[in-house]
Design a protein around this motif. Sequence first.
Motif, short mmCIF file in Angstrom:
data_model
loop_
_atom_site.label_atom_id
_atom_site.label_comp_id
_atom_site.label_asym_id
_atom_site.label_seq_id
_atom_site.Cartn_x
_atom_site.Cartn_y
_atom_site.Cartn_z
N THR A 45 0.83 -1.21 0.00
CA THR A 45 0.00 0.00 0.00
C THR A 45 0.87 1.26 0.00
O THR A 45 0.59 2.22 -0.73
N ARG A 177 -5.00 9.31 -2.25
CA ARG A 177 -4.74 8.07 -1.54
C ARG A 177 -3.94 8.33 -0.27
O ARG A 177 -4.04 7.58 0.69
N GLU A 180 -6.31 8.78 2.37
CA GLU A 180 -7.15 7.63 2.66
C GLU A 180 -6.64 6.90 3.90
O GLU A 180 -5.45 6.89 4.21
N ASN A 181 -7.56 6.28 4.60
CA ASN A 181 -7.19 5.40 5.69
C ASN A 181 -6.37 4.23 5.15
O ASN A 181 -6.72 3.65 4.12
N PHE A 183 -6.01 1.14 6.13
CA PHE A 183 -6.73 -0.13 6.04
C PHE A 183 -7.75 -0.11 4.91
O PHE A 183 -7.98 -1.14 4.26
N SER A 184 -8.34 1.05 4.64
CA SER A 184 -9.25 1.15 3.51
C SER A 184 -8.50 0.94 2.20
O SER A 184 -9.00 0.30 1.26
N SER A 185 -7.28 1.46 2.13
CA SER A 185 -6.47 1.31 0.93
C SER A 185 -6.06 -0.15 0.73
O SER A 185 -6.05 -0.66 -0.38
N TRP A 187 -7.74 -2.76 1.86
CA TRP A 187 -8.96 -3.47 1.47
C TRP A 187 -9.28 -3.24 -0.01
O TRP A 187 -9.71 -4.16 -0.71
N ASP A 188 -9.06 -2.03 -0.47
CA ASP A 188 -9.28 -1.73 -1.88
C ASP A 188 -8.36 -2.58 -2.77
O ASP A 188 -8.77 -3.08 -3.81
N LYS A 191 -9.71 -6.18 -2.79
CA LYS A 191 -10.90 -6.28 -3.64
C LYS A 191 -10.52 -6.20 -5.11
O LYS A 191 -11.07 -6.93 -5.94
N HIS A 319 -2.54 0.44 -8.63
CA HIS A 319 -2.69 -0.73 -7.75
C HIS A 319 -1.47 -1.65 -7.77
O HIS A 319 -1.48 -2.69 -7.09
N ARG A 322 0.16 -2.57 -4.34
CA ARG A 322 -0.66 -3.44 -3.50
C ARG A 322 -0.72 -4.87 -4.04
O ARG A 322 -0.72 -5.83 -3.27
#
Length: 378
Positions: A45, A177, A180-181, A183-185, A187-188, A191, A319, A322
């Motif tokens: 991340t 980004r 952004e949090n 953990f949200s990043s 999770w993104d 996904k 991405h 990540r």
Amino acid sequence: MAGINMQMLARGQLAWELTGDVFLVALVSSGFAPPILLFSLFGGTLADRWNRRRMIQYSQLVVSLVAGIVGVTIVTGVVNIWILFGAALTQGFCWSFMMPARQAIIPQLVGEREITNAIALNASGMALMTLSGPGLGGLAYSAFGPATTYFVMAALMFVAFVLMTTVNVEGVPVERRRRENMFSSIWDGLKYSYGNPTIFVLLLLTLATTMTSQSFRQLMPAQVDLIFGGGPTQLGILMSMIGVGALLGSLFMAGLSENMKRGVVLLVASGLSAVAILVSTYVTVFLIAIFAMLVLGIGDSGRRALNSGLLLEQADAEHRGRVMGIYMLNFGLRPIGAIPLGILAERTSIQLAFAVAGILLAVSVIATWVFAPFIRRL
């Protein structure tokens, strides 16, 4: 990579000299794995949010400092097994941030059309050091002792830190980004990887080879002893042949033409690893085992170079870090994958454990070929 491979040998040898305990040696040798499992997603991340060159440099600098500190503890006589374990944990922590950035920066250096070739060329350099690094480390350790060996490793890693200053590539920080949090990043990124069928299957294939082919190597000392009645010399020959095969395989991948069906080559390379494991399962002739390990090295290096190259090609620019962070989790799973195989070998036989590993890998390759035809079209 020269410093890292020298360190792997020196750390294990020093741990043995300090304790004479096989379990503690294994503990120290596997100490890099837990941090990779815990922090690779964070590292990937950050590689999508910050300057990748600086991430690589800071990690290299810390690894260099840690090697130097261990050398000082050896000279002062305060070194112990827990200092070595702490050094292994720190190395794994640094790897979890350095390696996703190191992979994700490659498209910025060479462009989209040369990603796979560039990764394979990078892998050939790593394979060369995997082949020669332990030998150089062993010579240095025998001739000059552990302290000097650690200082040499620290110097090599510092040279890598300095050389990275010549790489004039900025990272890809994205202000949105950054806000952004974390953990949200993460999770993104998960996904995104799950939602892309090609990336998801490539990651699954990587997991299958890690839990079989890579874990298979952890049991090779038992094979050498129980099947061939050999010891460290025979084990060193087999491991060296894996290194030779890895060098040949990565050089071949570096020269792949743009028209080559790389998905097909990826599956063939993975299949070669499965065949090599199955051949070595019941072989009792050492020369045949040497040839099998050469084939294993070719297959493994080809699979690694193509898999990571295709992952970077399939992932969009924002991405990539990540995706590489998820890919790095497999390095942390290597020691874990050896545990069920070791239990099976203990309760049945080493041959059956090897056969299971080879069959599982072969089934994974065949299933990918049949049920994921889009991989063959890459």
